[in-house]
Design a protein around this motif. Structure first.
Motif, PDB file in Angstrom:
ATOM      1  N   MET A   2     -29.217  -5.915   1.878  1.00  0.00           N
ATOM      2  CA  MET A   2     -27.989  -5.505   1.187  1.00  0.00           C
ATOM      3  C   MET A   2     -27.059  -4.835   2.190  1.00  0.00           C
ATOM      4  SD  MET A   2     -27.530  -2.899  -2.050  1.00  0.00           S
ATOM      5  CE  MET A   2     -28.582  -3.930  -3.071  1.00  0.00           C
ATOM      6  N   SER A   3     -25.807  -5.251   2.221  1.00  0.00           N
ATOM      7  CA  SER A   3     -24.853  -4.671   3.161  1.00  0.00           C
ATOM      8  C   SER A   3     -24.436  -3.284   2.714  1.00  0.00           C
ATOM      9  CB  SER A   3     -23.619  -5.565   3.282  1.00  0.00           C
ATOM     10  OG  SER A   3     -22.967  -5.679   2.042  1.00  0.00           O
ATOM     11  N   ALA A   4     -24.058  -2.467   3.682  1.00  0.00           N
ATOM     12  CA  ALA A   4     -23.624  -1.105   3.384  1.00  0.00           C
ATOM     13  C   ALA A   4     -22.298  -1.150   2.633  1.00  0.00           C
ATOM     14  CB  ALA A   4     -23.471  -0.316   4.674  1.00  0.00           C
ATOM     15  N   PRO A   5     -22.090  -0.201   1.711  1.00  0.00           N
ATOM     16  CA  PRO A   5     -20.844  -0.217   0.926  1.00  0.00           C
ATOM     17  C   PRO A   5     -19.633   0.138   1.779  1.00  0.00           C
ATOM     18  CG  PRO A   5     -22.159   1.721   0.418  1.00  0.00           C
ATOM     19  CD  PRO A   5     -23.011   0.857   1.291  1.00  0.00           C
ATOM     20  N   ALA A   6     -18.501  -0.455   1.427  1.00  0.00           N
ATOM     21  CA  ALA A   6     -17.256  -0.176   2.135  1.00  0.00           C
ATOM     22  C   ALA A   6     -16.700   1.168   1.703  1.00  0.00           C
ATOM     23  CB  ALA A   6     -16.239  -1.285   1.850  1.00  0.00           C
ATOM     24  N   GLY A   7     -15.845   1.710   2.530  1.00  0.00           N
ATOM     25  CA  GLY A   7     -15.197   2.965   2.214  1.00  0.00           C
ATOM     26  C   GLY A   7     -14.134   2.797   1.141  1.00  0.00           C
ATOM     27  N   ARG A   8     -13.770   3.906   0.521  1.00  0.00           N
ATOM     28  CA  ARG A   8     -12.768   3.893  -0.538  1.00  0.00           C
ATOM     29  C   ARG A   8     -11.412   4.258   0.029  1.00  0.00           C
ATOM     30  NH1 ARG A   8     -11.307   7.819  -5.042  1.00  0.00           N
ATOM     31  NH2 ARG A   8      -9.998   6.540  -6.361  1.00  0.00           N
ATOM     32  N   GLN A   9     -10.363   3.619  -0.456  1.00  0.00           N
ATOM     33  CA  GLN A   9      -8.997   3.939  -0.062  1.00  0.00           C
ATOM     34  C   GLN A   9      -8.369   4.824  -1.125  1.00  0.00           C
ATOM     35  OE1 GLN A   9      -4.995   1.762   1.686  1.00  0.00           O
ATOM     36  NE2 GLN A   9      -6.488   0.527   0.604  1.00  0.00           N
ATOM     37  N   VAL A  10      -8.018   6.047  -0.751  1.00  0.00           N
ATOM     38  CA  VAL A  10      -7.376   6.972  -1.675  1.00  0.00           C
ATOM     39  C   VAL A  10      -5.928   6.536  -1.873  1.00  0.00           C
ATOM     40  CG1 VAL A  10      -6.653   9.369  -2.016  1.00  0.00           C
ATOM     41  CG2 VAL A  10      -8.880   8.871  -1.002  1.00  0.00           C
ATOM     42  N   PRO A  11      -5.457   6.424  -3.103  1.00  0.00           N
ATOM     43  CA  PRO A  11      -4.057   6.017  -3.339  1.00  0.00           C
ATOM     44  C   PRO A  11      -3.109   7.174  -3.029  1.00  0.00           C
ATOM     45  CG  PRO A  11      -5.163   6.446  -5.422  1.00  0.00           C
ATOM     46  CD  PRO A  11      -6.216   6.564  -4.356  1.00  0.00           C
ATOM     47  N   LEU A  12      -2.611   7.215  -1.816  1.00  0.00           N
ATOM     48  CA  LEU A  12      -1.750   8.308  -1.387  1.00  0.00           C
ATOM     49  C   LEU A  12      -0.353   8.171  -1.966  1.00  0.00           C
ATOM     50  CD1 LEU A  12      -2.697   8.472   2.412  1.00  0.00           C
ATOM     51  CD2 LEU A  12      -3.722   9.721   0.493  1.00  0.00           C
ATOM     52  N   THR A  13       0.259   9.308  -2.286  1.00  0.00           N
ATOM     53  CA  THR A  13       1.646   9.318  -2.754  1.00  0.00           C
ATOM     54  C   THR A  13       2.584   8.964  -1.618  1.00  0.00           C
ATOM     55  OG1 THR A  13       1.016  11.089  -4.270  1.00  0.00           O
ATOM     56  CG2 THR A  13       3.372  10.690  -3.973  1.00  0.00           C
ATOM     57  N   TRP A  14       2.276   9.471  -0.411  1.00  0.00           N
ATOM     58  CA  TRP A  14       3.041   9.185   0.795  1.00  0.00           C
ATOM     59  C   TRP A  14       2.322   8.104   1.612  1.00  0.00           C
ATOM     60  CZ3 TRP A  14       6.970  12.695   3.093  1.00  0.00           C
ATOM     61  CH2 TRP A  14       7.318  13.778   2.268  1.00  0.00           C
ATOM     62  N   GLY A  15       3.081   7.475   2.525  1.00  0.00           N
ATOM     63  CA  GLY A  15       2.461   6.666   3.561  1.00  0.00           C
ATOM     64  C   GLY A  15       2.286   5.212   3.230  1.00  0.00           C
ATOM     65  N   ALA A  16       1.331   4.589   3.941  1.00  0.00           N
ATOM     66  CA  ALA A  16       1.120   3.149   3.871  1.00  0.00           C
ATOM     67  C   ALA A  16      -0.155   2.831   3.116  1.00  0.00           C
ATOM     68  CB  ALA A  16       1.038   2.570   5.280  1.00  0.00           C
ATOM     69  N   ARG A  17      -0.108   1.763   2.340  1.00  0.00           N
ATOM     70  CA  ARG A  17      -1.296   1.263   1.639  1.00  0.00           C
ATOM     71  C   ARG A  17      -1.463  -0.202   1.996  1.00  0.00           C
ATOM     72  NH1 ARG A  17      -4.640   2.795  -2.465  1.00  0.00           N
ATOM     73  NH2 ARG A  17      -5.553   1.142  -3.745  1.00  0.00           N
ATOM     74  N   LEU A  18      -2.567  -0.510   2.634  1.00  0.00           N
ATOM     75  CA  LEU A  18      -2.837  -1.869   3.095  1.00  0.00           C
ATOM     76  C   LEU A  18      -3.651  -2.607   2.046  1.00  0.00           C
ATOM     77  CD1 LEU A  18      -2.628  -3.870   5.492  1.00  0.00           C
ATOM     78  CD2 LEU A  18      -4.768  -2.883   6.355  1.00  0.00           C
ATOM     79  N   GLY A  19      -3.101  -3.726   1.565  1.00  0.00           N
ATOM     80  CA  GLY A  19      -3.792  -4.507   0.555  1.00  0.00           C
ATOM     81  C   GLY A  19      -4.657  -5.586   1.174  1.00  0.00           C
ATOM     82  N   ARG A  20      -5.533  -6.157   0.376  1.00  0.00           N
ATOM     83  CA  ARG A  20      -6.419  -7.223   0.853  1.00  0.00           C
ATOM     84  C   ARG A  20      -5.694  -8.558   0.972  1.00  0.00           C
ATOM     85  NH1 ARG A  20     -10.529  -4.698   3.233  1.00  0.00           N
ATOM     86  NH2 ARG A  20     -11.396  -3.057   1.907  1.00  0.00           N
ATOM     87  N   ASP A  21      -4.488  -8.620   0.415  1.00  0.00           N
ATOM     88  CA  ASP A  21      -3.737  -9.874   0.404  1.00  0.00           C
ATOM     89  C   ASP A  21      -2.781  -9.994   1.587  1.00  0.00           C
ATOM     90  OD1 ASP A  21      -2.044  -7.853  -0.299  1.00  0.00           O
ATOM     91  OD2 ASP A  21      -1.332  -8.767  -2.176  1.00  0.00           O
ATOM     92  N   GLY A  22      -2.945  -9.119   2.584  1.00  0.00           N
ATOM     93  CA  GLY A  22      -2.053  -9.171   3.743  1.00  0.00           C
ATOM     94  C   GLY A  22      -0.721  -8.517   3.494  1.00  0.00           C
ATOM     95  N   GLN A  23      -0.636  -7.786   2.412  1.00  0.00           N
ATOM     96  CA  GLN A  23       0.602  -7.082   2.100  1.00  0.00           C
ATOM     97  C   GLN A  23       0.377  -5.583   2.254  1.00  0.00           C
ATOM     98  OE1 GLN A  23       2.329  -6.550  -2.068  1.00  0.00           O
ATOM     99  NE2 GLN A  23       3.548  -8.286  -1.318  1.00  0.00           N
ATOM    100  N   ALA A  24       1.359  -4.905   2.802  1.00  0.00           N
ATOM    101  CA  ALA A  24       1.288  -3.446   2.947  1.00  0.00           C
ATOM    102  C   ALA A  24       2.508  -2.826   2.275  1.00  0.00           C
ATOM    103  CB  ALA A  24       1.244  -3.042   4.419  1.00  0.00           C
ATOM    104  N   ARG A  25       2.286  -1.726   1.581  1.00  0.00           N
ATOM    105  CA  ARG A  25       3.359  -0.993   0.927  1.00  0.00           C
ATOM    106  C   ARG A  25       3.542   0.355   1.608  1.00  0.00           C
ATOM    107  NH1 ARG A  25       4.971  -3.221  -3.829  1.00  0.00           N
ATOM    108  NH2 ARG A  25       3.684  -4.929  -4.614  1.00  0.00           N
ATOM    109  N   PHE A  26       4.791   0.772   1.745  1.00  0.00           N
ATOM    110  CA  PHE A  26       5.124   1.996   2.477  1.00  0.00           C
ATOM    111  C   PHE A  26       6.001   2.892   1.603  1.00  0.00           C
ATOM    112  CE2 PHE A  26       4.523  -1.529   5.327  1.00  0.00           C
ATOM    113  CZ  PHE A  26       3.763  -1.016   6.383  1.00  0.00           C
ATOM    114  N   ARG A  27       5.723   4.194   1.633  1.00  0.00           N
ATOM    115  CA  ARG A  27       6.526   5.155   0.860  1.00  0.00           C
ATOM    116  C   ARG A  27       6.828   6.364   1.731  1.00  0.00           C
ATOM    117  NH1 ARG A  27       5.249   7.625  -4.053  1.00  0.00           N
ATOM    118  NH2 ARG A  27       7.151   6.929  -5.087  1.00  0.00           N
ATOM    119  N   LEU A  28       8.075   6.796   1.675  1.00  0.00           N
ATOM    120  CA  LEU A  28       8.482   8.011   2.383  1.00  0.00           C
ATOM    121  C   LEU A  28       9.492   8.759   1.514  1.00  0.00           C
ATOM    122  CD1 LEU A  28       8.266   9.558   5.165  1.00  0.00           C
ATOM    123  CD2 LEU A  28      10.464   8.486   5.714  1.00  0.00           C
ATOM    124  N   TRP A  29       9.267  10.036   1.360  1.00  0.00           N
ATOM    125  CA  TRP A  29      10.230  10.876   0.634  1.00  0.00           C
ATOM    126  C   TRP A  29      11.267  11.364   1.632  1.00  0.00           C
ATOM    127  CZ3 TRP A  29      10.724  16.564  -0.201  1.00  0.00           C
ATOM    128  CH2 TRP A  29      11.573  16.878  -1.279  1.00  0.00           C
TER     129      TRP A  29
END
Length: 606
Positions: free
Chosen positions: A1-28
């Motif tokens: 059994m492979s080791a579990p992957a880490g969790r991505q915390v949904p940050l209010t600020w910054g970048a979120r990298l998706g599995r679909d090759g899309q990244a979302r960015f937020r800056l106040w």
């Protein structure tokens, strides 16, 4: 059994990298009307919302690609919530996949706080290499010694390569001189392999003097009319600002699996404009979002407040687990060295009585006027809190490094007296903290060091010299104070492996290992009830104290005599937990007389 992957915390600020090759960015950036995203060499406008948030999306995004935000004047700035930087604090940020690291110990739930024996370490000087990976190689030895928790000084990225970490400006990005985010996760994972908890020091009271670009696009992040010792105060009452710090606490605890956080100088987190103060909100979110784990939140706060550390039903931690107890350190240092300058002035009078009160009740100052504070009252009643609400230490980064020459107690105090202090630290029911190297009697200094350049480097150097100009020892020759920016100052602060491996170092470590084993066997089980109001001062004499604690139906008695003459103290009856310099001290203590330079700890049913 492979080791579990880490969790991505949904940050209010910054970048979120998706599995679909899309990244979302937020800056106040409420101070701007327009903002562009530069991603992997391409630039595109971001969408502005009415509340001052800008959002952007990039296709074809992948880990390792760089990005930054471009202001209308052409200035490019890093993401303040970047998970990593390509280089320094002014350069581009890097997209990181938080799920890339595969955890071996995903089921780790931590350890109860009563078992904590903290070991504070600065990553850059704890080993010759100064990296997360190199520190990982020392974990087995620490666990064997009896340490149960590694506490890291701040690792958030700061300007330059060398520094203590308290001048960080990118609170989400591990300092690249120490290693990558995944290498920090590997350190935490390795610690859990050895049964060690890992706590992280975080700084939410200010940003460092170089590399903080937030004011350029979000001036509302700060209160220019309010000041801390390090600059404009932070506007914690604004929701985006608040989320920046709440998310950061959850980020370290979830994505990196830290077992707790130590919040630096919370007396400078002034949040009197909010309905609910930031520190309370952070604690409540952590407790709500991370059920089922032993998460330990500690504070540093020279006000000696207790309201954040009050217990709930059955002694349960409601908000914060423990407070770094400067009163213990300060009175111990005053008694061990005779120094009364600066904040040690609060312990110039009746120091033995203050030591006894600290041991029995937590704080020495519980509302009494503070001489160092100009006579203002300091503290609140603390005797009702359980002993484990106080983290005691003889040394830490501040009390060594903020000395002009960074001396450790090993160079200031006679070995036989230092051995008594260490036994008292470890065998009291408070939570003990060791500073790296203390376990083997390190003699190298731990100095204040930075890596600034130009006018800022000059200001830091001269400020350091002005700080000690009033001390008699440096009158007329403050130029002997080490230059914080000199590489040699950093190098001198590295731990000495030769000292650790020497006969004297091994002997010191063996003595501490025995003390920690005795604590684990005799003291820790008594803390399971979580009760407060357990301590009682039995007697105080010049050079000696007698304190008892009633814990879990047992009486723990401590008798210590630092003087050169026998001292009459209330008998320490019961089974001997520890006696030094020899067993004869225990027999005499049962008869009510403690020999010179001796300590006895005994235990019996109540």
């Amino acid at each position: 059994m492979s080791a579990p992957a880490g969790r991505q915390v949904p940050l209010t600020w910054g970048a979120r990298l998706g599995r679909d090759g899309q990244a979302r960015f937020r800056l106040w950036a409420p101070g701007l009307d327009a903002l562009a995203l530069e991603h992997d060499g391409r630039q595109a406008a971001m969408r502005r919302h009415a509340d001052g948030w800008f959002e952007g999306v990039a296709e074809g995004a992948a880990p390792g690609q760089t990005y930054r935000f471009v202001l209308p004047d052409g200035r490019a700035v890093p993401d303040p919530a970047a998970r990593a930087q390509a280089d320094d604090v002014h350069g581009p940020s890097v997209l990181v996949d938080p799920g890339a690291y595969r955890w071996r110990n995903a089921g780790w739930r931590g350890r109860p706080w009563r078992e904590a024996v903290l070991y504070e370490a600065h990553v850059g000087t704890a080993t010759q290499a100064g990296t997360f990976a190199a520190l990982g190689e020392r974990l087995a030895g620490l666990a064997d010694l009896g340490v149960t928790a590694l506490e890291l000084m701040p690792v958030a990225q700061f300007a330059g390569r060398r520094g203590w970490g308290y001048d960080g400006v990118l609170p989400y990005a591990p300092h690249p001189a120490y290693g990558t985010p995944d290498e920090l996760k590997a350190l935490v994972d390795a610690a859990h392999d050895h049964g060690l908890m890992v706590l992280l020091d975080v700084v939410y009271n200010h940003f460092g003097p170089e590399g903080n670009h937030i004011a350029a696009y979000a001036p509302d992040f700060f209160h220019p009319e309010r000041h801390t010792p390090w600059g404009a105060a932070i506007a914690y009452e604004r929701r985006p600002v608040r989320d920046f710090f709440v998310d950061n606490a959850l980020y370290w605890l979830e994505e990196f699996q830290f077992d707790g956080l130590r919040f630096d100088a919370i007396d400078h987190i002034v949040d009197d404009l909010s309905e609910r103060e930031l520190m309370v909100e952070i604690a409540e979110r952590v407790r709500a979002d991370l059920p089922g784990r032993h998460i330990h939140l500690t504070t540093e706060d020279n006000r000696n407040i207790t309201r954040l550390h009050e217990r709930g039903p059955g002694g349960a931690v409601r908000w914060f687990t423990a407070e770094w107890n400067d009163d213990f350190h300060n009175v111990a240092h005053r008694l061990a060295t005779g120094e009364t300058d600066g904040y040690y002035a609060d312990f110039a009078e009746a120091p033995w009585r203050k030591l006894a009160r600290v041991l029995a009740e937590g704080f020495a100052y519980q509302g009494e006027p503070s001489p160092h504070g100009g006579g203002r009252p300091r503290g609140a009643p603390s005797g009702h809190l359980p002993p484990e609400a106080f983290v005691d230490f003889l040394q830490n980064h501040d009390q060594i490094g903020n000395r002009a020459l960074g001396e450790r107690l090993t160079t200031l105090v006679a070995p036989e007296h230092l051995a008594l202090w260490q036994a008292l630290l470890v065998l009291s029911p408070h939570i003990p903290l060791l500073f790296m190297g203390e376990e083997y009697g390190e003699t190298r200094p731990f100095l204040f060091f930075t890596d600034f350049a130009g006018a800022l480097a000059d200001a830091v150097r001269e400020g350091r010299r002005r700080e000690f100009a009033g001390f008699a020892a440096f009158a007329g020759h403050t130029d002997t104070i080490p230059d914080p920016n000199a590489p040699a100052t950093f190098a001198r602060s590295r731990l000495d492996a030769a000292r650790r491996d020497s006969a004297a170092g091994r002997q010191a470590a063996a003595r501490l290992k025995r003390l920690l084993a005795l604590r684990r066997a005799h003291v820790v089980p008594l803390l399971a009830g979580g009760a407060g109001g357990t301590g009682c001062v039995r007697a105080v004499a010049e050079g000696a104290v007698a304190v008892d604690w009633t814990l879990s139906g047992r009486r723990l008695a401590l008798r210590v005599n630092f003087s050169d003459a026998p001292c009459a103290l209330p008998p320490a009856d019961g089974g001997t937990v520890y006696a030094a310099p020899d067993e004869a001290a225990a027999a005499l203590a049962r008869d009510g007389v403690l020999p010179p330079r001796a300590i006895v700890v005994a235990e019996r049913p109540t």
